[in-house]
Enzyme design. Sequence first.
Site, PDB file in Angstrom:
ATOM      1  N   CYS A  57       0.844  -1.190   0.000  1.00  0.00           N
ATOM      2  CA  CYS A  57       0.000   0.000   0.000  1.00  0.00           C
ATOM      3  C   CYS A  57       0.882   1.242   0.000  1.00  0.00           C
ATOM      4  O   CYS A  57       1.872   1.301   0.730  1.00  0.00           O
ATOM      5  CB  CYS A  57      -0.900   0.008   1.236  1.00  0.00           C
ATOM      6  N   HIS A  74      -9.060  -3.447  -2.368  1.00  0.00           N
ATOM      7  CA  HIS A  74      -8.086  -2.650  -1.622  1.00  0.00           C
ATOM      8  C   HIS A  74      -8.480  -1.171  -1.615  1.00  0.00           C
ATOM      9  O   HIS A  74      -8.491  -0.527  -0.551  1.00  0.00           O
ATOM     10  CB  HIS A  74      -6.706  -2.831  -2.263  1.00  0.00           C
ATOM     11  N   GLU A  75      -8.816  -0.645  -2.790  1.00  0.00           N
ATOM     12  CA  GLU A  75      -9.145   0.782  -2.872  1.00  0.00           C
ATOM     13  C   GLU A  75     -10.490   1.094  -2.216  1.00  0.00           C
ATOM     14  O   GLU A  75     -10.641   2.127  -1.557  1.00  0.00           O
ATOM     15  CB  GLU A  75      -9.125   1.255  -4.325  1.00  0.00           C
ATOM     16  N   HIS A 122     -10.121   1.373   1.460  1.00  0.00           N
ATOM     17  CA  HIS A 122      -9.628   2.688   1.886  1.00  0.00           C
ATOM     18  C   HIS A 122     -10.791   3.647   2.138  1.00  0.00           C
ATOM     19  O   HIS A 122     -10.747   4.455   3.072  1.00  0.00           O
ATOM     20  CB  HIS A 122      -8.731   3.294   0.809  1.00  0.00           C
TER      21      HIS A 122
END
Length: 214
Positions: free
Chosen positions: A126, A168-169, A172
């Site tokens: 990351c 993953h995004e 966030h």
Amino acid sequence: MTPVSDHAPLAERVAELLAAGGPLPIVAAGHPVLRHPAEPYDGQLSPELLTRFVAALRDTMHAAPGVGLAAPQVGVGLRIAVIEDPAPVPEEIAVVRGRVPQPFRVLVNPSYEPEGAERASFFEGCLSVPGWQAVVTRPARVRLRGQDEHGRELDEVVAGWPARIVQHETDHLNGTLYLDRAELRSLSTNEAVAARWAQPAPEAAAEALGFELP
């Protein structure tokens, strides 16, 4: 210029970031913006400012370099992320990881849910946790919903490495870092991963470092 406070209107924060020019500064783990759910995008930025912000996110992602970047990673708590992956890896790795080139795209207010029970485990890193990687087990296929930067609806199934990037995004935007989902015994420096765990899959790392894969 006096910095805009963390509670300033988002448009002001974005305008100030863009005024500095160049790639945007990426905030690192420990910054509160990475630990709070981002605000749904609902026209907080003018069309012109949104276009400029998306372009800046893309430039910042390329400069880092990375394959995805979420607005909170540059200190902006909006549910916007960009992804792009030229997939410059050997064929052996691409096949095992399901890594295929992904064109640039913008995800606005994205969400995902698993599509099927299959799961995949790979090292993941990351830009907001620089220098480290760890093994994360994620659904191998997900259903992605949301909009693009023009407000067009997204509803599609994504598989392989693209599914990992989407998760993953989107995480966030929910205040979640990949470390929250990682097998912490696998935590390794980038140098260690390159020297020891460059295999397409992490079985050797699991045996040597003492963790189990599903």
